[in-house]
Motif scaffolding. Structure first.
Motif, PDB file in Angstrom:
ATOM      1  N   ILE A   3       0.843  -1.186   0.000  1.00 28.00           N
ATOM      2  CA  ILE A   3       0.000   0.000   0.000  1.00 28.00           C
ATOM      3  C   ILE A   3       0.882   1.241   0.000  1.00 28.00           C
ATOM      4  O   ILE A   3       2.065   1.183   0.316  1.00 28.00           O
ATOM      5  CB  ILE A   3      -0.946   0.013   1.220  1.00 28.00           C
ATOM      6  N   SER A   4       0.308   2.369  -0.375  1.00 27.23           N
ATOM      7  CA  SER A   4       1.084   3.604  -0.477  1.00 27.23           C
ATOM      8  C   SER A   4       1.696   3.965   0.868  1.00 27.23           C
ATOM      9  O   SER A   4       1.175   3.613   1.936  1.00 27.23           O
ATOM     10  CB  SER A   4       0.192   4.740  -0.958  1.00 27.23           C
ATOM     11  N   ALA A   5       2.799   4.687   0.798  1.00 30.14           N
ATOM     12  CA  ALA A   5       3.460   5.131   2.028  1.00 30.14           C
ATOM     13  C   ALA A   5       2.530   6.012   2.854  1.00 30.14           C
ATOM     14  O   ALA A   5       2.521   5.934   4.093  1.00 30.14           O
ATOM     15  CB  ALA A   5       4.741   5.880   1.682  1.00 30.14           C
ATOM     16  N   GLU A   6       1.712   6.804   2.168  1.00 33.21           N
ATOM     17  CA  GLU A   6       0.790   7.685   2.877  1.00 33.21           C
ATOM     18  C   GLU A   6      -0.231   6.877   3.672  1.00 33.21           C
ATOM     19  O   GLU A   6      -0.473   7.136   4.860  1.00 33.21           O
ATOM     20  CB  GLU A   6       0.073   8.603   1.885  1.00 33.21           C
ATOM     21  N   LEU A   7      -0.838   5.881   3.026  1.00 33.40           N
ATOM     22  CA  LEU A   7      -1.816   5.058   3.724  1.00 33.40           C
ATOM     23  C   LEU A   7      -1.145   4.251   4.825  1.00 33.40           C
ATOM     24  O   LEU A   7      -1.703   4.101   5.927  1.00 33.40           O
ATOM     25  CB  LEU A   7      -2.532   4.137   2.741  1.00 33.40           C
ATOM     26  N   LEU A 231      -8.282  -3.619 -16.430  1.00 32.15           N
ATOM     27  CA  LEU A 231      -7.098  -2.829 -16.089  1.00 32.15           C
ATOM     28  C   LEU A 231      -6.486  -3.399 -14.811  1.00 32.15           C
ATOM     29  O   LEU A 231      -7.168  -3.559 -13.801  1.00 32.15           O
ATOM     30  CB  LEU A 231      -7.451  -1.361 -15.888  1.00 32.15           C
ATOM     31  N   GLY A 232      -5.191  -3.687 -14.863  1.00 34.77           N
ATOM     32  CA  GLY A 232      -4.574  -4.423 -13.759  1.00 34.77           C
ATOM     33  C   GLY A 232      -3.913  -3.540 -12.722  1.00 34.77           C
ATOM     34  O   GLY A 232      -3.662  -2.350 -12.923  1.00 34.77           O
ATOM     35  N   ILE A 233      -3.621  -4.161 -11.594  1.00 29.64           N
ATOM     36  CA  ILE A 233      -2.844  -3.527 -10.536  1.00 29.64           C
ATOM     37  C   ILE A 233      -1.666  -4.442 -10.213  1.00 29.64           C
ATOM     38  O   ILE A 233      -1.768  -5.668 -10.337  1.00 29.64           O
ATOM     39  CB  ILE A 233      -3.691  -3.264  -9.266  1.00 29.64           C
ATOM     40  N   PRO A 234      -0.550  -3.891  -9.823  1.00 27.78           N
ATOM     41  CA  PRO A 234       0.646  -4.708  -9.564  1.00 27.78           C
ATOM     42  C   PRO A 234       0.610  -5.329  -8.167  1.00 27.78           C
ATOM     43  O   PRO A 234       1.041  -4.722  -7.189  1.00 27.78           O
ATOM     44  CB  PRO A 234       1.788  -3.700  -9.709  1.00 27.78           C
ATOM     45  N   TYR A 235       0.105  -6.538  -8.072  1.00 31.49           N
ATOM     46  CA  TYR A 235       0.022  -7.191  -6.772  1.00 31.49           C
ATOM     47  C   TYR A 235       1.407  -7.474  -6.172  1.00 31.49           C
ATOM     48  O   TYR A 235       1.600  -7.372  -4.963  1.00 31.49           O
ATOM     49  CB  TYR A 235      -0.750  -8.509  -6.892  1.00 31.49           C
ATOM     50  N   ARG A 236       2.358  -7.846  -7.006  1.00 31.92           N
ATOM     51  CA  ARG A 236       3.701  -8.161  -6.508  1.00 31.92           C
ATOM     52  C   ARG A 236       4.565  -6.899  -6.461  1.00 31.92           C
ATOM     53  O   ARG A 236       4.478  -6.042  -7.349  1.00 31.92           O
ATOM     54  CB  ARG A 236       4.363  -9.215  -7.397  1.00 31.92           C
ATOM     55  N   ARG A 274     -11.450  -3.474 -10.215  1.00 36.00           N
ATOM     56  CA  ARG A 274     -10.198  -3.711  -9.493  1.00 36.00           C
ATOM     57  C   ARG A 274      -9.268  -2.502  -9.565  1.00 36.00           C
ATOM     58  O   ARG A 274      -8.666  -2.111  -8.558  1.00 36.00           O
ATOM     59  CB  ARG A 274      -9.503  -4.923 -10.114  1.00 36.00           C
ATOM     60  N   TYR A 275      -9.139  -1.890 -10.749  1.00 36.47           N
ATOM     61  CA  TYR A 275      -8.197  -0.786 -10.913  1.00 36.47           C
ATOM     62  C   TYR A 275      -8.554   0.397 -10.021  1.00 36.47           C
ATOM     63  O   TYR A 275      -7.671   1.105  -9.520  1.00 36.47           O
ATOM     64  CB  TYR A 275      -8.161  -0.341 -12.382  1.00 36.47           C
ATOM     65  N   ILE A 276      -9.842   0.600  -9.794  1.00 39.90           N
ATOM     66  CA  ILE A 276     -10.293   1.759  -9.014  1.00 39.90           C
ATOM     67  C   ILE A 276     -10.093   1.544  -7.519  1.00 39.90           C
ATOM     68  O   ILE A 276      -9.594   2.425  -6.803  1.00 39.90           O
ATOM     69  CB  ILE A 276     -11.774   2.071  -9.303  1.00 39.90           C
ATOM     70  N   THR A 277     -10.486   0.386  -7.018  1.00 39.26           N
ATOM     71  CA  THR A 277     -10.511   0.189  -5.560  1.00 39.26           C
ATOM     72  C   THR A 277      -9.503  -0.831  -5.039  1.00 39.26           C
ATOM     73  O   THR A 277      -9.202  -0.835  -3.841  1.00 39.26           O
ATOM     74  CB  THR A 277     -11.910  -0.259  -5.103  1.00 39.26           C
ATOM     75  N   GLY A 278      -8.981  -1.693  -5.914  1.00 39.44           N
ATOM     76  CA  GLY A 278      -8.140  -2.794  -5.452  1.00 39.44           C
ATOM     77  C   GLY A 278      -6.991  -2.391  -4.556  1.00 39.44           C
ATOM     78  O   GLY A 278      -6.800  -2.959  -3.465  1.00 39.44           O
ATOM     79  N   PRO A 279      -6.173  -1.392  -4.945  1.00 41.14           N
ATOM     80  CA  PRO A 279      -5.017  -1.033  -4.122  1.00 41.14           C
ATOM     81  C   PRO A 279      -5.380  -0.279  -2.847  1.00 41.14           C
ATOM     82  O   PRO A 279      -4.502  -0.012  -2.027  1.00 41.14           O
ATOM     83  CB  PRO A 279      -4.198  -0.116  -5.057  1.00 41.14           C
ATOM     84  N   TYR A 280      -6.655   0.072  -2.688  1.00 47.90           N
ATOM     85  CA  TYR A 280      -7.067   0.932  -1.577  1.00 47.90           C
ATOM     86  C   TYR A 280      -7.942   0.179  -0.580  1.00 47.90           C
ATOM     87  O   TYR A 280      -8.774   0.776   0.097  1.00 47.90           O
ATOM     88  CB  TYR A 280      -7.761   2.177  -2.135  1.00 47.90           C
ATOM     89  N   GLY A 281      -7.707  -1.120  -0.497  1.00 48.40           N
ATOM     90  CA  GLY A 281      -8.386  -1.939   0.497  1.00 48.40           C
ATOM     91  C   GLY A 281      -7.418  -2.937   1.093  1.00 48.40           C
ATOM     92  O   GLY A 281      -6.508  -3.433   0.418  1.00 48.40           O
ATOM     93  N   VAL A 282      -7.578  -3.206   2.374  1.00 44.99           N
ATOM     94  CA  VAL A 282      -6.739  -4.187   3.067  1.00 44.99           C
ATOM     95  C   VAL A 282      -7.634  -5.086   3.912  1.00 44.99           C
ATOM     96  O   VAL A 282      -8.717  -4.685   4.358  1.00 44.99           O
ATOM     97  CB  VAL A 282      -5.683  -3.504   3.974  1.00 44.99           C
ATOM     98  N   ASP A 363      -3.922  -4.941  -1.095  1.00 45.74           N
ATOM     99  CA  ASP A 363      -4.603  -5.039  -2.396  1.00 45.74           C
ATOM    100  C   ASP A 363      -5.855  -5.907  -2.316  1.00 45.74           C
ATOM    101  O   ASP A 363      -6.154  -6.686  -3.231  1.00 45.74           O
ATOM    102  CB  ASP A 363      -3.657  -5.603  -3.462  1.00 45.74           C
ATOM    103  N   ALA A 364      -6.622  -5.733  -1.260  1.00 47.28           N
ATOM    104  CA  ALA A 364      -7.836  -6.514  -1.052  1.00 47.28           C
ATOM    105  C   ALA A 364      -9.087  -5.676  -1.268  1.00 47.28           C
ATOM    106  O   ALA A 364     -10.173  -6.045  -0.830  1.00 47.28           O
ATOM    107  CB  ALA A 364      -7.850  -7.108   0.362  1.00 47.28           C
ATOM    108  N   GLY A 365      -8.945  -4.552  -1.988  1.00 50.22           N
ATOM    109  CA  GLY A 365     -10.068  -3.646  -2.188  1.00 50.22           C
ATOM    110  C   GLY A 365     -10.986  -4.021  -3.331  1.00 50.22           C
ATOM    111  O   GLY A 365     -11.936  -3.283  -3.615  1.00 50.22           O
ATOM    112  N   ALA A 366     -10.738  -5.139  -3.977  1.00 52.13           N
ATOM    113  CA  ALA A 366     -11.618  -5.619  -5.048  1.00 52.13           C
ATOM    114  C   ALA A 366     -11.567  -7.136  -5.080  1.00 52.13           C
ATOM    115  O   ALA A 366     -10.498  -7.734  -4.908  1.00 52.13           O
ATOM    116  CB  ALA A 366     -11.189  -5.056  -6.400  1.00 52.13           C
ATOM    117  N   HIS A 367     -12.721  -7.751  -5.283  1.00 57.17           N
ATOM    118  CA  HIS A 367     -12.819  -9.212  -5.348  1.00 57.17           C
ATOM    119  C   HIS A 367     -12.285  -9.863  -4.067  1.00 57.17           C
ATOM    120  O   HIS A 367     -11.705 -10.945  -4.110  1.00 57.17           O
ATOM    121  CB  HIS A 367     -12.072  -9.752  -6.580  1.00 57.17           C
TER     122      HIS A 367
END
Length: 418
Positions: A3-7, A231-236, A274-282, A363-367
């Motif tokens: 997750i981002s350093a800010e979050l 649209l993907g997000i980089p899980y690794r 996924r692209y919108i919310t995936g990286p913003y959920g834990v 990266d649990a913000g989608a699916h």
């Protein structure tokens, strides 16, 4: 990816208090990150004259999250009755909703038509005769077959259950026109979690080429193309993020060229989730057990019913341990289901974890919550929203055993054939 350093910094300062108040496990979503990411998507496609995102409700079907999407001006991509109803309950209607389902039932068609209708996106030529009343605006989901490749999640287009075949597409529009359709769109969805922006640009090019061919043969104009989600997000951690800026710029060039040649250009739709919310959920969970046999297993108080992607796809989700870094050990992070694939991580180097430690699954913000289930009678966890002002709202309570038993309370009904 982490997750981002800010979050991370915001959670570091408040997560222990959040856990103490709400208890674990829970899914937590970052309002600030979701809003900023949605705005960045809009900016990436600002050179396209008419662009709209239809948020894929299946990714995160929570009304509070969907209202954020509405604030951003997004529509909703739905594929079930429940998703249609959720969208309408927050005020979406008509062409703010796109309904894309497969093996669509009569009940689903009825709900799609009700309450102002929606953009109906048909998945199969056989469905044309099953639509109770053909709407003026119709769309078809195109499956190009051997003409394109897919990826490991959706698969080879030839083997995918989705879409109208290449050689059926012309007939599909002809039959829809015979039933009264007068406005037209074209859709496809070929890949999931795609990180190569060039693949998505080529998808837009493919649909624009189809539009030219079909328009000439049918004597019609297409109002929009929808290049789907995916649209993907980089899980690794080592993966590079999707270059959304280059994707937007190159697709805008395609649309400008199309307009120069044809005097108009269709609208461009996306249906990202996924692209919108995936990286913003834990997913926040607590270590409750440590087992030393042939491997070291760290048991946590959630399980695959809270996040099934690692068990279903072998997917990687980054994990951090609150307040711990430094020397690492190799462990499997596991839940309590009677399934050996109930693992959040396999042979993962992590800081030494003790009972009571708080684990953050990224990266649990989608699916994540959306794909939950009740095997073994496990209940799905609560959902929380970390507001931009730092407050935290409960936006879905956890399930209870009583919820699971509800469907066992019914009036007896016995039928004796013959």
């Amino acid at each position: 990816m982490p997750i981002s350093a800010e979050l991370s910094n915001r959670l570091a300062g408040s997560l222990e208090e959040i856990v103490e108040h709400f208890g674990t496990p829970f899914h937590l979503y970052d309002e600030k990150g979701i809003r900023e990411n949605g705005e960045a998507l809009i900016r990436a496609f600002e050179e396209v004259e008419s662009f709209r995102e239809y948020f894929a409700v299946k990714a995160l079907p929570n009304p509070t999250i969907m209202k954020i999407m509405q604030d951003l001006g997004f529509g909703f991509d739905c594929s079930s009755i429940a998703e249609l109803l959720l969208s309408r309950q927050i005020g979406a209607s008509g062409e703010q909703i796109m309904f894309t389902s497969n093996n669509t039932s009569a009940a689903e068609f009825a709900v799609a038509e009700a309450d102002g209708g929606c953009v109906l996106n048909l998945d199969d030529i056989s469905l044309i005769d099953k639509v109770p009343r053909m709407p003026e605006l119709i769309c078809f989901r195109y499956n190009p077959g051997e003409r394109r490749s897919g990826n490991s999640i959706i698969g080879n287009p030839i083997e995918a259950k989705y879409g109208v075949a290449h050689d059926q597409l012309l007939e599909a529009y002809q039959k829809a026109m015979q039933r009264g359709a007068r406005r037209f769109g074209l859709h496809t969805m070929l890949a999931s979690n795609e990180l190569n922006h060039a693949y998505m640009v080529e998808t837009a090019r493919m649909l624009l080429d189809r539009v030219v061919s079909l328009s000439e043969k049918l004597g019609i104009q297409f109002e929009f193309i929808n290049i789907g989600g995916g649209l993907g997000i980089p899980y690794r951690p080592q993966e590079k993020p999707l270059d959304i800026v280059s994707m937007g710029r190159e697709i805008a060039d395609l649309f400008r060229s199309f307009k120069a040649h044809h005097g108009y250009a269709p609208k461009l739709f996306l249906e990202s989730g996924r692209y919108i919310t995936g990286p913003y959920g834990v997913l926040i969970t607590r270590a409750i057990n440590r087992k030393e046999i042939y491997r070291t297993y760290v048991g946590v108080d959630s399980c695959m019913s809270s996040l099934m992607r690692p068990g279903m796809y072998g997917a990687y989700h980054h994990i951090s341990v609150l307040g711990k870094q430094g020397e690492q050990e190799t462990v499997d992070v596991v839940g309590s289901l009677c399934e050996n694939n109930d693992k959040f991580a396999v042979q993962r180097p992590l800081p030494a974890i003790q009972d009571g430690d708080i684990l953050i699954i990224h990266d649990a913000g989608a699916h994540g919550h959306a794909m939950g289930f009740n095997y073994n009678g496990k209940t799905r966890p609560k959902e929380l929203l970390l507001r931009s002002d730092g407050s935290v709202d409960l936006i879905r309570r956890e399930e209870t055993i009583d919820d699971i038993f509800t469907t066992l309370n019914f009036e007896p009904d016995r039928f004796i054939p013959g």
